[in-house]
Design a protein around this motif. Sequence first.
Motif, PDB file in Angstrom:
ATOM      1  N   MET A  51       0.743  -1.189   0.142  1.00 35.89           N
ATOM      2  CA  MET A  51       0.210  -0.042  -0.508  1.00 35.89           C
ATOM      3  C   MET A  51       0.765   1.395   0.119  1.00 35.89           C
ATOM      4  O   MET A  51       0.294   2.188  -0.619  1.00 35.89           O
ATOM      5  CB  MET A  51      -0.684  -0.165   1.381  1.00 35.89           C
ATOM      6  CG  MET A  51      -1.693  -0.845   1.171  1.00 35.89           C
ATOM      7  SD  MET A  51      -3.052  -1.107   2.056  1.00 35.89           S
ATOM      8  CE  MET A  51      -2.701  -1.218   3.868  1.00 35.89           C
ATOM      9  N   VAL A  52       2.277   1.489   0.853  1.00 33.95           N
ATOM     10  CA  VAL A  52       3.248   2.477   0.475  1.00 33.95           C
ATOM     11  C   VAL A  52       3.107   2.873  -0.739  1.00 33.95           C
ATOM     12  O   VAL A  52       4.075   3.619  -1.339  1.00 33.95           O
ATOM     13  CB  VAL A  52       3.324   2.312   1.731  1.00 33.95           C
ATOM     14  CG1 VAL A  52       4.949   0.988   1.435  1.00 33.95           C
ATOM     15  CG2 VAL A  52       4.768   3.429   2.232  1.00 33.95           C
ATOM     16  N   ASP A  53       3.433   1.544  -1.328  1.00 35.08           N
ATOM     17  CA  ASP A  53       4.710   2.166  -2.635  1.00 35.08           C
ATOM     18  C   ASP A  53       2.938   2.581  -3.824  1.00 35.08           C
ATOM     19  O   ASP A  53       3.735   4.125  -4.311  1.00 35.08           O
ATOM     20  CB  ASP A  53       4.890   0.707  -3.378  1.00 35.08           C
ATOM     21  CG  ASP A  53       6.010  -0.223  -2.664  1.00 35.08           C
ATOM     22  OD1 ASP A  53       6.492   1.087  -1.381  1.00 35.08           O
ATOM     23  OD2 ASP A  53       6.664  -1.211  -2.930  1.00 35.08           O
ATOM     24  N   ARG A  54       1.766   2.507  -3.458  1.00 34.37           N
ATOM     25  CA  ARG A  54       0.329   3.139  -4.452  1.00 34.37           C
ATOM     26  C   ARG A  54       0.605   4.077  -3.468  1.00 34.37           C
ATOM     27  O   ARG A  54       0.593   5.229  -4.696  1.00 34.37           O
ATOM     28  CB  ARG A  54      -0.773   1.982  -4.074  1.00 34.37           C
ATOM     29  CG  ARG A  54      -0.010   0.594  -4.621  1.00 34.37           C
ATOM     30  CD  ARG A  54      -1.904   0.127  -4.562  1.00 34.37           C
ATOM     31  NE  ARG A  54      -2.020  -1.170  -4.821  1.00 34.37           N
ATOM     32  CZ  ARG A  54      -2.160  -1.486  -6.226  1.00 34.37           C
ATOM     33  NH1 ARG A  54      -2.435  -0.435  -7.124  1.00 34.37           N
ATOM     34  NH2 ARG A  54      -2.182  -2.875  -6.693  1.00 34.37           N
ATOM     35  N   VAL A  55       0.865   5.005  -2.666  1.00 36.76           N
ATOM     36  CA  VAL A  55       0.529   6.103  -2.176  1.00 36.76           C
ATOM     37  C   VAL A  55       2.074   6.784  -2.396  1.00 36.76           C
ATOM     38  O   VAL A  55       1.146   8.023  -2.840  1.00 36.76           O
ATOM     39  CB  VAL A  55       0.134   6.247  -0.353  1.00 36.76           C
ATOM     40  CG1 VAL A  55      -0.083   7.506  -0.365  1.00 36.76           C
ATOM     41  CG2 VAL A  55      -0.737   5.231  -0.265  1.00 36.76           C
ATOM     42  N   LEU A  56       2.513   6.266  -2.547  1.00 35.69           N
ATOM     43  CA  LEU A  56       3.727   7.284  -2.713  1.00 35.69           C
ATOM     44  C   LEU A  56       4.414   7.310  -4.466  1.00 35.69           C
ATOM     45  O   LEU A  56       4.589   8.469  -5.019  1.00 35.69           O
ATOM     46  CB  LEU A  56       4.678   6.393  -2.479  1.00 35.69           C
ATOM     47  CG  LEU A  56       5.398   6.594  -0.756  1.00 35.69           C
ATOM     48  CD1 LEU A  56       6.610   5.041  -0.776  1.00 35.69           C
ATOM     49  CD2 LEU A  56       5.719   7.811  -0.596  1.00 35.69           C
ATOM     50  N   ALA A  57       3.214   6.366  -5.311  1.00 38.43           N
ATOM     51  CA  ALA A  57       3.253   6.628  -6.265  1.00 38.43           C
ATOM     52  C   ALA A  57       1.993   7.375  -6.529  1.00 38.43           C
ATOM     53  O   ALA A  57       2.091   8.680  -7.901  1.00 38.43           O
ATOM     54  CB  ALA A  57       3.161   5.552  -7.225  1.00 38.43           C
ATOM     55  N   ALA A  58       1.553   7.812  -5.780  1.00 43.18           N
ATOM     56  CA  ALA A  58       0.876   9.027  -6.555  1.00 43.18           C
ATOM     57  C   ALA A  58       0.562   9.532  -6.168  1.00 43.18           C
ATOM     58  O   ALA A  58       0.617  10.945  -6.703  1.00 43.18           O
ATOM     59  CB  ALA A  58      -1.375   8.854  -5.743  1.00 43.18           C
TER      60      ALA A  58
END
Length: 180
Positions: free
Chosen positions: A25-32
């Motif tokens: 999840m943290v990777d998804r948020v960082l990508a956003a």
Amino acid sequence: MCGGKGTRLDSDGEKPLFPVDGEPMVDRVLAALADSRVDRVYAVVSPHAPETAAHVDCPTIETPGEGYVADLQHALADEWVDGPVLTVAADLPLLDAEAVDSVLAAHDSGSLTVAAPTFLKSALGVSVDTTFVHDGEELAPAGVNVVGDGPDRTLVRDDARLAVNVNRREDAEVAERLLL
């Protein structure tokens, strides 16, 4: 904000690293955030999330791990952080740059609390843990806020990208269905 224990998720690993559709999840948020208008990103971590601190590819701010509000206050007192500051929880796997930019565009001064209607969260089938009433409508915090000096406004977004916080395994299942 990626330093919580994640006890409601009932996972052996750290909550920010919990995979949704195969990606932490943290990777998804960082990508956003990387694709948005945000110009600097810091991961706010705690002793509860050492693997997350080692995993993220951005500067980190260490907090004591005393809870969301206390850790946020600690992070905002950091000498590297000037307001206003966009804060984002690491448990928003549907977040994208467009949703982030819409929040930034709605902010003009002070602080901005972003919330989703509880009826939307219920309709989506995700958990509702904290609510408040604003202008006669029951809302849930979205996990995205702008912290600044001055009065606090509430921004209501009827948007699944802001309504799906993964706090339980069932929430992750909903997020995965919505990502398809």
